[in-house]
Design a protein around this motif. Structure first.
Motif, PDB file in Angstrom:
ATOM      1  N   TRP A  91      11.487 -18.227  -0.894  1.00 26.86           N
ATOM      2  CA  TRP A  91      11.357 -18.833   0.442  1.00 26.86           C
ATOM      3  C   TRP A  91      11.347 -20.359   0.340  1.00 26.86           C
ATOM      4  O   TRP A  91      11.909 -21.048   1.203  1.00 26.86           O
ATOM      5  N   LYS A  92      10.761 -20.911  -0.724  1.00 27.59           N
ATOM      6  CA  LYS A  92      10.732 -22.365  -0.899  1.00 27.59           C
ATOM      7  C   LYS A  92      12.133 -22.924  -1.080  1.00 27.59           C
ATOM      8  O   LYS A  92      12.494 -23.956  -0.484  1.00 27.59           O
ATOM      9  N   PRO A 135      10.915   0.030   1.400  1.00 29.53           N
ATOM     10  CA  PRO A 135      11.826   0.783   2.272  1.00 29.53           C
ATOM     11  C   PRO A 135      11.139   1.340   3.516  1.00 29.53           C
ATOM     12  O   PRO A 135      11.806   1.743   4.460  1.00 29.53           O
ATOM     13  N   ILE A 136       9.791   1.359   3.504  1.00 29.70           N
ATOM     14  CA  ILE A 136       9.063   1.935   4.634  1.00 29.70           C
ATOM     15  C   ILE A 136       8.684   0.882   5.664  1.00 29.70           C
ATOM     16  O   ILE A 136       8.929   1.046   6.858  1.00 29.70           O
ATOM     17  N   CYS A 137       8.076  -0.228   5.191  1.00 33.58           N
ATOM     18  CA  CYS A 137       7.593  -1.247   6.133  1.00 33.58           C
ATOM     19  C   CYS A 137       8.335  -2.569   6.042  1.00 33.58           C
ATOM     20  O   CYS A 137       8.067  -3.488   6.821  1.00 33.58           O
ATOM     21  N   SER A 138       9.247  -2.714   5.077  1.00 30.42           N
ATOM     22  CA  SER A 138      10.081  -3.917   4.898  1.00 30.42           C
ATOM     23  C   SER A 138       9.313  -5.143   4.413  1.00 30.42           C
ATOM     24  O   SER A 138       9.856  -6.242   4.406  1.00 30.42           O
ATOM     25  N   LYS A 139       8.052  -4.974   3.971  1.00 30.15           N
ATOM     26  CA  LYS A 139       7.321  -6.099   3.414  1.00 30.15           C
ATOM     27  C   LYS A 139       7.762  -6.333   1.971  1.00 30.15           C
ATOM     28  O   LYS A 139       8.190  -5.410   1.282  1.00 30.15           O
ATOM     29  N   SER A 140       7.638  -7.568   1.499  1.00 30.63           N
ATOM     30  CA  SER A 140       8.040  -7.909   0.141  1.00 30.63           C
ATOM     31  C   SER A 140       7.179  -7.163  -0.867  1.00 30.63           C
ATOM     32  O   SER A 140       5.960  -7.072  -0.705  1.00 30.63           O
ATOM     33  N   VAL A 141       7.807  -6.647  -1.909  1.00 32.60           N
ATOM     34  CA  VAL A 141       7.066  -5.905  -2.935  1.00 32.60           C
ATOM     35  C   VAL A 141       6.767  -6.787  -4.143  1.00 32.60           C
ATOM     36  O   VAL A 141       6.014  -6.388  -5.035  1.00 32.60           O
ATOM     37  N   ILE A 142       7.354  -7.989  -4.220  1.00 35.25           N
ATOM     38  CA  ILE A 142       7.075  -8.941  -5.287  1.00 35.25           C
ATOM     39  C   ILE A 142       6.822 -10.304  -4.652  1.00 35.25           C
ATOM     40  O   ILE A 142       7.051 -10.492  -3.448  1.00 35.25           O
ATOM     41  N   ASP A 143       6.368 -11.256  -5.437  1.00 34.58           N
ATOM     42  CA  ASP A 143       6.088 -12.602  -4.943  1.00 34.58           C
ATOM     43  C   ASP A 143       7.412 -13.308  -4.652  1.00 34.58           C
ATOM     44  O   ASP A 143       8.180 -13.621  -5.567  1.00 34.58           O
ATOM     45  N   GLY A 181       0.794  -1.220   0.000  1.00 31.87           N
ATOM     46  CA  GLY A 181       0.000   0.000   0.000  1.00 31.87           C
ATOM     47  C   GLY A 181       0.825   1.269   0.000  1.00 31.87           C
ATOM     48  O   GLY A 181       0.290   2.353  -0.259  1.00 31.87           O
ATOM     49  N   HIS A 182       2.119   1.177   0.279  1.00 30.79           N
ATOM     50  CA  HIS A 182       2.976   2.357   0.252  1.00 30.79           C
ATOM     51  C   HIS A 182       3.330   2.709  -1.195  1.00 30.79           C
ATOM     52  O   HIS A 182       3.218   1.867  -2.102  1.00 30.79           O
ATOM     53  N   THR A 183       3.731   3.941  -1.415  1.00 31.60           N
ATOM     54  CA  THR A 183       3.958   4.441  -2.764  1.00 31.60           C
ATOM     55  C   THR A 183       5.377   4.976  -2.935  1.00 31.60           C
ATOM     56  O   THR A 183       6.031   5.377  -1.970  1.00 31.60           O
ATOM     57  N   MET A 184       5.816   5.000  -4.193  1.00 35.83           N
ATOM     58  CA  MET A 184       7.118   5.575  -4.539  1.00 35.83           C
ATOM     59  C   MET A 184       7.131   5.817  -6.037  1.00 35.83           C
ATOM     60  O   MET A 184       6.230   5.390  -6.762  1.00 35.83           O
ATOM     61  N   HIS A 185       8.119   6.540  -6.520  1.00 33.41           N
ATOM     62  CA  HIS A 185       8.237   6.793  -7.955  1.00 33.41           C
ATOM     63  C   HIS A 185       8.466   5.483  -8.705  1.00 33.41           C
ATOM     64  O   HIS A 185       9.182   4.607  -8.216  1.00 33.41           O
ATOM     65  N   CYS A 244      12.122   4.987  -9.382  1.00 30.89           N
ATOM     66  CA  CYS A 244      12.849   4.618  -8.164  1.00 30.89           C
ATOM     67  C   CYS A 244      12.590   3.157  -7.815  1.00 30.89           C
ATOM     68  O   CYS A 244      13.497   2.439  -7.366  1.00 30.89           O
ATOM     69  N   TYR A 245      11.351   2.719  -8.029  1.00 31.34           N
ATOM     70  CA  TYR A 245      10.984   1.317  -7.777  1.00 31.34           C
ATOM     71  C   TYR A 245      11.787   0.388  -8.691  1.00 31.34           C
ATOM     72  O   TYR A 245      12.352  -0.619  -8.240  1.00 31.34           O
ATOM     73  N   GLU A 246      11.833   0.727  -9.985  1.00 35.61           N
ATOM     74  CA  GLU A 246      12.562  -0.101 -10.947  1.00 35.61           C
ATOM     75  C   GLU A 246      14.055  -0.156 -10.615  1.00 35.61           C
ATOM     76  O   GLU A 246      14.688  -1.214 -10.729  1.00 35.61           O
ATOM     77  N   GLU A 247      14.610   0.974 -10.198  1.00 33.93           N
ATOM     78  CA  GLU A 247      16.030   1.004  -9.826  1.00 33.93           C
ATOM     79  C   GLU A 247      16.277   0.151  -8.584  1.00 33.93           C
ATOM     80  O   GLU A 247      17.300  -0.539  -8.488  1.00 33.93           O
ATOM     81  N   MET A 248      15.341   0.181  -7.643  1.00 35.28           N
ATOM     82  CA  MET A 248      15.468  -0.621  -6.431  1.00 35.28           C
ATOM     83  C   MET A 248      15.472  -2.112  -6.764  1.00 35.28           C
ATOM     84  O   MET A 248      16.289  -2.880  -6.231  1.00 35.28           O
ATOM     85  N   ILE A 249      14.576  -2.530  -7.664  1.00 31.10           N
ATOM     86  CA  ILE A 249      14.511  -3.939  -8.060  1.00 31.10           C
ATOM     87  C   ILE A 249      15.787  -4.355  -8.787  1.00 31.10           C
ATOM     88  O   ILE A 249      16.305  -5.468  -8.591  1.00 31.10           O
ATOM     89  N   LYS A 250      16.315  -3.457  -9.633  1.00 32.15           N
ATOM     90  CA  LYS A 250      17.563  -3.760 -10.351  1.00 32.15           C
ATOM     91  C   LYS A 250      18.710  -4.028  -9.385  1.00 32.15           C
ATOM     92  O   LYS A 250      19.625  -4.799  -9.683  1.00 32.15           O
ATOM     93  N   ARG A 251      18.653  -3.402  -8.229  1.00 28.88           N
ATOM     94  CA  ARG A 251      19.709  -3.565  -7.228  1.00 28.88           C
ATOM     95  C   ARG A 251      19.383  -4.686  -6.236  1.00 28.88           C
ATOM     96  O   ARG A 251      19.965  -4.768  -5.157  1.00 28.88           O
ATOM     97  N   ASP A 252      18.448  -5.550  -6.638  1.00 28.88           N
ATOM     98  CA  ASP A 252      18.093  -6.746  -5.852  1.00 28.88           C
ATOM     99  C   ASP A 252      17.565  -6.403  -4.460  1.00 28.88           C
ATOM    100  O   ASP A 252      17.835  -7.111  -3.490  1.00 28.88           O
ATOM    101  N   LYS A 253      16.813  -5.305  -4.391  1.00 28.72           N
ATOM    102  CA  LYS A 253      16.144  -4.941  -3.143  1.00 28.72           C
ATOM    103  C   LYS A 253      14.650  -5.207  -3.347  1.00 28.72           C
ATOM    104  O   LYS A 253      14.004  -4.545  -4.152  1.00 28.72           O
ATOM    105  N   TYR A 254      14.117  -6.169  -2.625  1.00 29.97           N
ATOM    106  CA  TYR A 254      12.750  -6.615  -2.876  1.00 29.97           C
ATOM    107  C   TYR A 254      11.792  -6.327  -1.730  1.00 29.97           C
ATOM    108  O   TYR A 254      10.703  -6.908  -1.675  1.00 29.97           O
ATOM    109  N   CYS A 255      12.167  -5.439  -0.837  1.00 31.37           N
ATOM    110  CA  CYS A 255      11.263  -5.108   0.267  1.00 31.37           C
ATOM    111  C   CYS A 255      10.990  -3.609   0.291  1.00 31.37           C
ATOM    112  O   CYS A 255      11.813  -2.801  -0.147  1.00 31.37           O
TER     113      CYS A 255
END
Length: 246
Positions: A206-207, A193-201, A173-177, A180-191
């Motif tokens: 985990w399996k 930045p505000i609540c640390s929940k996963s932003v992708i499946d 539910g949190h928002t960002m540009h 900025c989101y695409e750059e974050m994913i490119k850098r292997d950051k998948y949570c």
């Protein structure tokens, strides 16, 4: 200026403006009494002032005077120039004191947001709890976070509510540009930045981790021990790996 009334209205359309907007007028900033092509140009210029106390932003609703870019006539805010008769902006919002000749953006004024948006009124809805306009595809399909758009992007720290850049709503539910989101994913950051929940499946990840843990044979000393905090063997395994002498 010669020609019919319609010709005068369209004269100079898309021929004036700045990098932010194509428009046929400039605004006089009431905060510093200076003239700028638009409020974003004003904010960029004042943010670079050497004295931090002189830095400020233009409040769009406070603009009272505009200057026609065609004939240089200063006048009260209105769509049509009182002197040469040109349309100073094909799109005009009297509330926001906003002008733009590029109508392909699909401008519309949202009364709930209190500002003009782009993209077409029929393609957006206003979420009361999030306090912002979202694409209709997110209606009943997003996690509401109160005033989620009325904060700064957690990556670049630009204020999101009236940013000119596209924004995205994450699973939490949190928002960002978007960029900025695409750059974050490119850098292997998948949570988030505000609540640390996963932003992708992350179920596949985990399996794989669970399979790797199950494949490791626990030493006899640790095999039947449980973690008091979560009652699992994973924490014991992690502690064993950290302290083991290989």
């Amino acid at each position: 200026m010669e020609g019919s009334a319609n010709e005068r209205l369209d004269f100079g359309k898309m021929g004036y403006g700045c990098k932010h907007y194509r428009r046929r007028c400039k605004v006089r900033a009431p905060c510093c009494n200076e003239i700028y092509p638009c409020r974003h140009c004003h904010n960029e210029a004042t943010s670079m002032l050497s004295n931090p106390f002189d830095r400020h932003e233009l409040v769009r609703y406070d603009v009272k005077q505009v200057v026609c870019s065609v004939c240089d006539t200063e006048q009260p805010v209105a769509q049509v120039c009182t002197n040469c008769g040109v349309n100073m902006g094909e799109y005009f919002c009297e509330v926001c004191k906003f002008y733009d000749d590029d109508t392909e953006k699909g401008h519309f004024h949202c009364n709930d947001c209190g500002i003009c948006r782009v993209g077409g009124r029929d393609k957006f809805f206003h979420c009361k709890k999030c306090a912002s306009c979202y694409a209709v595809g997110l209606r009943d399909n997003h996690l509401c976070v109160e005033n989620s758009m009325r904060h700064h992007c957690p990556i670049c720290y630009e204020y999101l509510f009236d940013s000119l850049k596209d924004t995205t709503v994450m699973k939490c539910g949190h928002t960002m540009h978007c960029e900025c989101y695409e750059e974050m994913i490119k850098r292997d950051k998948y949570c988030c930045p505000i609540c640390s929940k996963s932003v992708i499946d992350m179920s596949g990840t985990w399996k794989r981790i669970d399979e790797e843990i199950e494949a490791i044979v626990m030493p006899e000393d640790y095999r039947y021990r449980k973690c008091l905090a979560c009652n699992c063997t994973t924490c014991i395994l992690e502690e064993y790996i950290k302290t083991a002498k290989w």
